[in-house]
Design a protein around this motif. Sequence first.
Motif, PDB file in Angstrom:
ATOM      1  N   GLN A  51       0.890  -1.030  -0.065  1.00 29.55           N
ATOM      2  CA  GLN A  51       0.069  -0.040   0.020  1.00 29.55           C
ATOM      3  C   GLN A  51       0.876   1.256   0.053  1.00 29.55           C
ATOM      4  OE1 GLN A  51      -2.201  -0.523   3.698  1.00 29.55           O
ATOM      5  NE2 GLN A  51      -3.892  -1.658   2.459  1.00 29.55           N
ATOM      6  N   VAL A  52       0.721   1.923  -0.918  1.00 27.80           N
ATOM      7  CA  VAL A  52       1.445   3.262  -0.980  1.00 27.80           C
ATOM      8  C   VAL A  52       1.392   4.266   0.040  1.00 27.80           C
ATOM      9  CG1 VAL A  52       2.362   5.263  -2.792  1.00 27.80           C
ATOM     10  CG2 VAL A  52       2.069   2.758  -3.438  1.00 27.80           C
ATOM     11  N   ARG A  53       1.955   4.614   0.954  1.00 32.47           N
ATOM     12  CA  ARG A  53       1.779   5.355   1.975  1.00 32.47           C
ATOM     13  C   ARG A  53       1.821   6.730   1.518  1.00 32.47           C
ATOM     14  NH1 ARG A  53       5.756   5.321   7.154  1.00 32.47           N
ATOM     15  NH2 ARG A  53       4.123   4.240   8.258  1.00 32.47           N
ATOM     16  N   ALA A  54       2.984   7.269   0.513  1.00 30.88           N
ATOM     17  CA  ALA A  54       3.102   8.734   0.032  1.00 30.88           C
ATOM     18  C   ALA A  54       3.207   8.448  -1.266  1.00 30.88           C
ATOM     19  CB  ALA A  54       4.437   9.329   0.661  1.00 30.88           C
ATOM     20  N   HIS A  55       2.178   8.924  -2.046  1.00 33.29           N
ATOM     21  CA  HIS A  55       2.064   8.883  -3.577  1.00 33.29           C
ATOM     22  C   HIS A  55       3.084   9.922  -4.045  1.00 33.29           C
ATOM     23  CE1 HIS A  55      -1.252   6.051  -4.058  1.00 33.29           C
ATOM     24  NE2 HIS A  55      -2.005   6.754  -3.028  1.00 33.29           N
ATOM     25  N   GLU A  56       3.323  11.041  -3.557  1.00 38.26           N
ATOM     26  CA  GLU A  56       4.000  12.183  -3.930  1.00 38.26           C
ATOM     27  C   GLU A  56       5.611  11.747  -3.189  1.00 38.26           C
ATOM     28  OE1 GLU A  56       4.367  14.617  -6.079  1.00 38.26           O
ATOM     29  OE2 GLU A  56       2.111  14.622  -6.489  1.00 38.26           O
ATOM     30  N   VAL A  57       6.456  11.198  -3.906  1.00 33.91           N
ATOM     31  CA  VAL A  57       7.623  11.253  -3.334  1.00 33.91           C
ATOM     32  C   VAL A  57       8.476  12.255  -2.809  1.00 33.91           C
ATOM     33  CG1 VAL A  57      10.297  10.189  -3.890  1.00 33.91           C
ATOM     34  CG2 VAL A  57       8.312   9.275  -4.856  1.00 33.91           C
ATOM     35  N   PRO A  58       8.820  12.267  -1.412  1.00 33.96           N
ATOM     36  CA  PRO A  58       9.462  13.534  -0.813  1.00 33.96           C
ATOM     37  C   PRO A  58      10.938  13.726  -1.397  1.00 33.96           C
ATOM     38  CG  PRO A  58       9.398  11.929   0.725  1.00 33.96           C
ATOM     39  CD  PRO A  58       8.825  11.250  -0.417  1.00 33.96           C
ATOM     40  N   GLN A  59      11.368  15.149  -1.458  1.00 32.04           N
ATOM     41  CA  GLN A  59      12.628  15.453  -1.915  1.00 32.04           C
ATOM     42  C   GLN A  59      13.462  14.797  -1.030  1.00 32.04           C
ATOM     43  OE1 GLN A  59      13.363  19.457  -1.449  1.00 32.04           O
ATOM     44  NE2 GLN A  59      15.107  19.248  -3.112  1.00 32.04           N
TER      45      GLN A  59
ATOM     46  N   LEU B 203      13.077   4.404  -6.554  1.00 37.11           N
ATOM     47  CA  LEU B 203      13.621   4.032  -7.159  1.00 37.11           C
ATOM     48  C   LEU B 203      13.964   2.293  -6.949  1.00 37.11           C
ATOM     49  CD1 LEU B 203      15.875   6.288  -9.076  1.00 37.11           C
ATOM     50  CD2 LEU B 203      13.993   5.284 -10.251  1.00 37.11           C
ATOM     51  N   ALA B 204      14.690   2.021  -5.992  1.00 34.70           N
ATOM     52  CA  ALA B 204      14.841   0.862  -5.503  1.00 34.70           C
ATOM     53  C   ALA B 204      13.612   0.228  -5.053  1.00 34.70           C
ATOM     54  CB  ALA B 204      15.708   0.910  -4.155  1.00 34.70           C
ATOM     55  N   ALA B 205      12.758   0.664  -4.505  1.00 39.46           N
ATOM     56  CA  ALA B 205      11.336  -0.433  -4.450  1.00 39.46           C
ATOM     57  C   ALA B 205      10.576  -0.766  -5.631  1.00 39.46           C
ATOM     58  CB  ALA B 205      10.254   0.684  -3.734  1.00 39.46           C
ATOM     59  N   VAL B 206      10.827   0.241  -6.730  1.00 41.07           N
ATOM     60  CA  VAL B 206      10.280  -0.263  -8.025  1.00 41.07           C
ATOM     61  C   VAL B 206      11.288  -1.268  -8.518  1.00 41.07           C
ATOM     62  CG1 VAL B 206      10.041   0.397 -10.131  1.00 41.07           C
ATOM     63  CG2 VAL B 206       9.330   2.083  -8.463  1.00 41.07           C
ATOM     64  N   ALA B 207      12.388  -1.229  -8.443  1.00 41.80           N
ATOM     65  CA  ALA B 207      13.283  -2.375  -8.868  1.00 41.80           C
ATOM     66  C   ALA B 207      13.087  -3.486  -8.104  1.00 41.80           C
ATOM     67  CB  ALA B 207      14.840  -1.800  -8.754  1.00 41.80           C
ATOM     68  N   ALA B 208      12.823  -3.664  -6.677  1.00 38.49           N
ATOM     69  CA  ALA B 208      12.491  -4.555  -6.088  1.00 38.49           C
ATOM     70  C   ALA B 208      11.550  -5.482  -6.342  1.00 38.49           C
ATOM     71  CB  ALA B 208      12.642  -4.444  -4.586  1.00 38.49           C
ATOM     72  N   CYS B 209      10.605  -4.742  -6.974  1.00 41.06           N
ATOM     73  CA  CYS B 209       9.169  -5.777  -7.226  1.00 41.06           C
ATOM     74  C   CYS B 209       9.267  -6.702  -8.280  1.00 41.06           C
ATOM     75  CB  CYS B 209       8.045  -4.578  -7.476  1.00 41.06           C
ATOM     76  SG  CYS B 209       6.527  -5.357  -7.629  1.00 41.06           S
ATOM     77  N   PRO B 210       9.010  -7.859  -7.988  1.00 45.10           N
ATOM     78  CA  PRO B 210       9.167  -8.850  -9.168  1.00 45.10           C
ATOM     79  C   PRO B 210       8.107  -8.989 -10.190  1.00 45.10           C
ATOM     80  CG  PRO B 210       8.432  -9.901  -7.187  1.00 45.10           C
ATOM     81  CD  PRO B 210       8.821  -8.527  -6.677  1.00 45.10           C
ATOM     82  N   ASN B 211       6.969  -8.178  -9.699  1.00 43.95           N
ATOM     83  CA  ASN B 211       6.054  -8.224 -10.842  1.00 43.95           C
ATOM     84  C   ASN B 211       5.578  -6.886 -11.266  1.00 43.95           C
ATOM     85  OD1 ASN B 211       5.250 -10.755 -10.169  1.00 43.95           O
ATOM     86  ND2 ASN B 211       3.990 -10.504  -8.543  1.00 43.95           N
ATOM     87  N   SER B 212       6.546  -5.909 -11.465  1.00 44.60           N
ATOM     88  CA  SER B 212       6.433  -4.547 -11.616  1.00 44.60           C
ATOM     89  C   SER B 212       5.085  -4.083 -11.437  1.00 44.60           C
ATOM     90  CB  SER B 212       6.648  -4.730 -13.121  1.00 44.60           C
ATOM     91  OG  SER B 212       7.735  -5.146 -13.681  1.00 44.60           O
ATOM     92  N   ALA B 213       4.811  -3.946 -10.088  1.00 44.44           N
ATOM     93  CA  ALA B 213       3.468  -3.371  -9.450  1.00 44.44           C
ATOM     94  C   ALA B 213       3.529  -2.094  -9.433  1.00 44.44           C
ATOM     95  CB  ALA B 213       3.039  -4.241  -8.541  1.00 44.44           C
ATOM     96  N   LEU B 214       4.873  -1.766  -9.096  1.00 46.73           N
ATOM     97  CA  LEU B 214       5.003  -0.227  -8.771  1.00 46.73           C
ATOM     98  C   LEU B 214       5.891   0.488 -10.032  1.00 46.73           C
ATOM     99  CD1 LEU B 214       6.542  -0.868  -5.389  1.00 46.73           C
ATOM    100  CD2 LEU B 214       4.572   0.319  -5.719  1.00 46.73           C
ATOM    101  N   ARG B 215       5.719   1.954 -10.114  1.00 54.97           N
ATOM    102  CA  ARG B 215       6.126   2.728 -11.128  1.00 54.97           C
ATOM    103  C   ARG B 215       6.161   4.247 -10.681  1.00 54.97           C
ATOM    104  NH1 ARG B 215       2.453   4.895 -15.350  1.00 54.97           N
ATOM    105  NH2 ARG B 215       0.293   4.392 -14.357  1.00 54.97           N
ATOM    106  N   LEU B 216       7.158   4.591 -11.177  1.00 57.17           N
ATOM    107  CA  LEU B 216       7.352   6.153 -10.944  1.00 57.17           C
ATOM    108  C   LEU B 216       6.884   7.018 -12.005  1.00 57.17           C
ATOM    109  CD1 LEU B 216      10.616   6.319  -9.066  1.00 57.17           C
ATOM    110  CD2 LEU B 216       8.508   6.891  -8.059  1.00 57.17           C
ATOM    111  N   VAL B 217       6.384   7.932 -11.764  1.00 58.34           N
ATOM    112  CA  VAL B 217       5.636   8.904 -12.925  1.00 58.34           C
ATOM    113  C   VAL B 217       6.476  10.347 -12.517  1.00 58.34           C
ATOM    114  CG1 VAL B 217       4.138   7.505 -13.982  1.00 58.34           C
ATOM    115  CG2 VAL B 217       3.363   9.236 -12.278  1.00 58.34           C
ATOM    116  N   LYS B 218       6.680  11.073 -13.414  1.00 58.78           N
ATOM    117  CA  LYS B 218       7.029  12.642 -13.124  1.00 58.78           C
ATOM    118  C   LYS B 218       5.753  13.519 -13.389  1.00 58.78           C
ATOM    119  CE  LYS B 218      11.721  12.041 -14.244  1.00 58.78           C
ATOM    120  NZ  LYS B 218      13.140  12.715 -14.833  1.00 58.78           N
TER     121      LYS B 218
END
Length: 63
Positions: A33-41, A48-63
């Motif tokens: 469950q994403v706690r903070a949708h906006e990634v803090p500075q 990025l490490a969390a996205v890379a750690a997901c074996p099912n590509s369930a997470l992604r970062l968008v600008k």
Amino acid sequence: MKLLLDSTRCQGYGLCQEPAPELIDLDEWGYAQVRAHEVPQGGEAAALAAVAACPNSALRLVK
């Protein structure tokens, strides 16, 4: 930068939370469950490490 979760892809491995506990919580079954949708500075590397750690590509970062 936003951290997005596709909950239909999450299989409850919990690997994403280890590098980013300030951004991701796990429910009682281990699903992310994403706690903070906006990634803090300063939190970009952890996100990025969390996205890379997901074996099912369930997470992604968008600008």
